[in-house]
Design a protein around this motif. Structure first.
Motif, PDB file in Angstrom:
ATOM      1  N   VAL A 240      19.071  -1.865  22.741  1.00 41.50           N
ATOM      2  CA  VAL A 240      18.943  -0.714  23.635  1.00 41.50           C
ATOM      3  C   VAL A 240      17.504  -0.207  23.633  1.00 41.50           C
ATOM      4  CG1 VAL A 240      19.566   1.717  23.912  1.00 41.50           C
ATOM      5  CG2 VAL A 240      21.352   0.017  23.513  1.00 41.50           C
ATOM      6  N   VAL A 241      16.948  -0.016  22.453  1.00 41.71           N
ATOM      7  CA  VAL A 241      15.577   0.476  22.355  1.00 41.71           C
ATOM      8  C   VAL A 241      14.601  -0.521  22.977  1.00 41.71           C
ATOM      9  CG1 VAL A 241      13.724   1.116  20.758  1.00 41.71           C
ATOM     10  CG2 VAL A 241      16.074   1.858  20.310  1.00 41.71           C
ATOM     11  N   GLY A 242      14.807  -1.803  22.726  1.00 44.40           N
ATOM     12  CA  GLY A 242      13.926  -2.819  23.292  1.00 44.40           C
ATOM     13  C   GLY A 242      13.946  -2.837  24.801  1.00 44.40           C
ATOM     14  N   ILE A 243      15.145  -2.694  25.387  1.00 41.68           N
ATOM     15  CA  ILE A 243      15.264  -2.679  26.844  1.00 41.68           C
ATOM     16  C   ILE A 243      14.565  -1.460  27.432  1.00 41.68           C
ATOM     17  CG2 ILE A 243      16.905  -2.429  28.751  1.00 41.68           C
ATOM     18  CD1 ILE A 243      18.869  -4.124  27.084  1.00 41.68           C
ATOM     19  N   LEU A 244      14.761  -0.305  26.814  1.00 37.00           N
ATOM     20  CA  LEU A 244      14.141   0.919  27.317  1.00 37.00           C
ATOM     21  C   LEU A 244      12.618   0.840  27.224  1.00 37.00           C
ATOM     22  CD1 LEU A 244      16.552   3.615  25.808  1.00 37.00           C
ATOM     23  CD2 LEU A 244      16.477   2.766  28.159  1.00 37.00           C
ATOM     24  N   ILE A 245      12.108   0.344  26.099  1.00 34.33           N
ATOM     25  CA  ILE A 245      10.659   0.215  25.932  1.00 34.33           C
ATOM     26  C   ILE A 245      10.091  -0.767  26.960  1.00 34.33           C
ATOM     27  CG2 ILE A 245       8.850  -0.648  24.403  1.00 34.33           C
ATOM     28  CD1 ILE A 245      10.452   0.455  22.056  1.00 34.33           C
TER      29      ILE A 245
ATOM     30  N   GLU B  56      18.414   0.593  32.356  1.00 34.01           N
ATOM     31  CA  GLU B  56      17.240   0.792  33.203  1.00 34.01           C
ATOM     32  C   GLU B  56      17.517   1.818  34.296  1.00 34.01           C
ATOM     33  OE1 GLU B  56      15.878  -2.951  34.657  1.00 34.01           O
ATOM     34  OE2 GLU B  56      14.956  -3.521  32.739  1.00 34.01           O
ATOM     35  N   SER B  57      18.723   1.795  34.835  1.00 32.37           N
ATOM     36  CA  SER B  57      19.091   2.786  35.848  1.00 32.37           C
ATOM     37  C   SER B  57      19.074   4.193  35.259  1.00 32.37           C
ATOM     38  CB  SER B  57      20.475   2.458  36.409  1.00 32.37           C
ATOM     39  OG  SER B  57      20.909   3.459  37.309  1.00 32.37           O
ATOM     40  N   GLY B  58      19.620   4.326  34.051  1.00 30.07           N
ATOM     41  CA  GLY B  58      19.626   5.631  33.402  1.00 30.07           C
ATOM     42  C   GLY B  58      18.224   6.117  33.095  1.00 30.07           C
ATOM     43  N   LEU B  59      17.345   5.201  32.680  1.00 28.43           N
ATOM     44  CA  LEU B  59      15.978   5.597  32.355  1.00 28.43           C
ATOM     45  C   LEU B  59      15.200   5.962  33.609  1.00 28.43           C
ATOM     46  CD1 LEU B  59      13.879   6.044  30.222  1.00 28.43           C
ATOM     47  CD2 LEU B  59      13.341   3.607  30.259  1.00 28.43           C
TER      48      LEU B  59
ATOM     49  N   ALA C 212      11.886  -7.570  27.383  1.00 31.19           N
ATOM     50  CA  ALA C 212      12.478  -7.439  26.044  1.00 31.19           C
ATOM     51  C   ALA C 212      13.423  -8.572  25.744  1.00 31.19           C
ATOM     52  CB  ALA C 212      13.202  -6.114  25.886  1.00 31.19           C
ATOM     53  N   GLY C 213      13.177  -9.737  26.383  1.00 30.15           N
ATOM     54  CA  GLY C 213      13.997 -10.906  26.105  1.00 30.15           C
ATOM     55  C   GLY C 213      15.346 -10.863  26.767  1.00 30.15           C
ATOM     56  N   VAL C 214      15.582  -9.989  27.737  1.00 26.03           N
ATOM     57  CA  VAL C 214      16.877  -9.893  28.380  1.00 26.03           C
ATOM     58  C   VAL C 214      16.752 -10.410  29.795  1.00 26.03           C
ATOM     59  CG1 VAL C 214      18.732  -8.377  29.064  1.00 26.03           C
ATOM     60  CG2 VAL C 214      17.435  -7.897  27.005  1.00 26.03           C
TER      61      VAL C 214
END
Length: 288
Positions: free
Chosen positions: A18-23, A102-105, A284-286
């Motif tokens: 989660v943190v990696g995706i947000l960053i 990503e939508s939430g951010l 983030a590797g996703v």
């Protein structure tokens, strides 16, 4: 220790992903200035989770035996509910996790600093609180001590290392398979915690039948033997379960396993986590 390592690994990897995706999303949209706010929310979530763990561990001192057993039994059952929900939630949403975050951010970026802090706190706090509660329940069911907590800590550290390797483009992980395999293992662990919680409530006289043993295999599997300790640590095995504990364990397994099997079969395979040749640091590797 192994069961707690598994819990720390799975929950830690979820939080790290989660943190990696947000960053990665903030880096991709050129909003590095927002990263400190995100970290404020993440650190706050970690502190709250540790505080809840400390409260569960030390808050029961001074209570009567009956009160301790009642609280322990109820919290164990609640922990099983949380981890069961988490297992099914990840089975359903692993594929769309990146898009959801990503939508939430993106929405939080338009809401100011506190919105980003809140998103970081809620995204990580959910995993942290679930982990604190379930780890506490499993540690209590295995008699406490430092070894179970060491296993959980090693699991979290492993999860952080894996996420860093994913972000750097070093490793490739099939998320669907990882969460399916760990889901099966956690279901078995949760069944043992549920039976332990029922036993606590019976010892507190909240539930009847505390003296009605279903069987006693203590002579064949001594609880102090290495294999008895291993079984207790892995699946919360007890050589002298009551009939209520046996029935609850079997009922949980009989209901949850078919439902989880159906959930994992219906869900399309989740994509592997691996870096794209030119965008390893922005995804983030996703991958979709």
């Amino acid at each position: 220790m192994l069961a707690n390592y598994l819990i720390g690994l799975r929950e830690g990897l979820e939080a790290a992903l989660v943190v990696g995706i947000l960053i990665a999303y903030l880096v991709k949209v050129g909003r590095r200035d927002v990263l400190p706010r995100l970290w404020v929310g993440v650190v706050a979530a970690v502190v709250v989770s540790l505080g809840i763990g400390a409260l569960l561990t030390f808050g029961a001192y001074g209570l009567t035996f009956q009160a301790q057993e009642t609280i322990g039994g109820l919290l164990s059952i609640i922990a099983v509910g949380f981890v069961t929900w988490m297992v099914f939630w990840m089975a359903r949403t692993a594929r769309g996790l990146r898009g959801e975050l990503e939508s939430g951010l993106a929405k939080a970026l338009t809401g100011g600093a506190w919105a980003v802090v809140a998103l970081g706190f809620l995204s990580v706090g959910r995993e942290g609180i679930e982990t604190a509660l379930f780890l506490w329940a499993t540690v209590q069911s295995t008699g406490g001590g430092a070894t179970p907590m060491l296993g959980a800590l090693l699991g979290v550290v492993t999860a952080i290392v894996i996420e860093i390797a994913i972000y750097r483009g070093v490793v490739r992980i099939d998320l669907g398979r990882f969460f399916a395999v760990t889901g099966w293992a956690l279901i078995v662990v949760a069944a043992g915690v549920l039976a332990y919680g029922v036993g606590d409530l019976q010892e507190a006289a909240v539930l009847p039948g505390g003296s009605a043993l279903a069987f006693d295999v203590g002579a064949a599997i001594p609880p102090t033997s290495w294999y008895g300790v291993l079984l207790q640590g892995l699946v919360n095995f007890t050589p002298t379960p009551t009939w209520a504990q046996v029935v609850v364990w079997l009922a949980y397994i009989a209901v949850v396993i078919p439902l989880f099997l159906r959930a994992t079969r219906r869900r399309r395979p989740a994509p592997s986590l691996a870096p794209a040749p030119t965008t390893a640091r922005t995804t983030a590797g996703v991958h979709e």
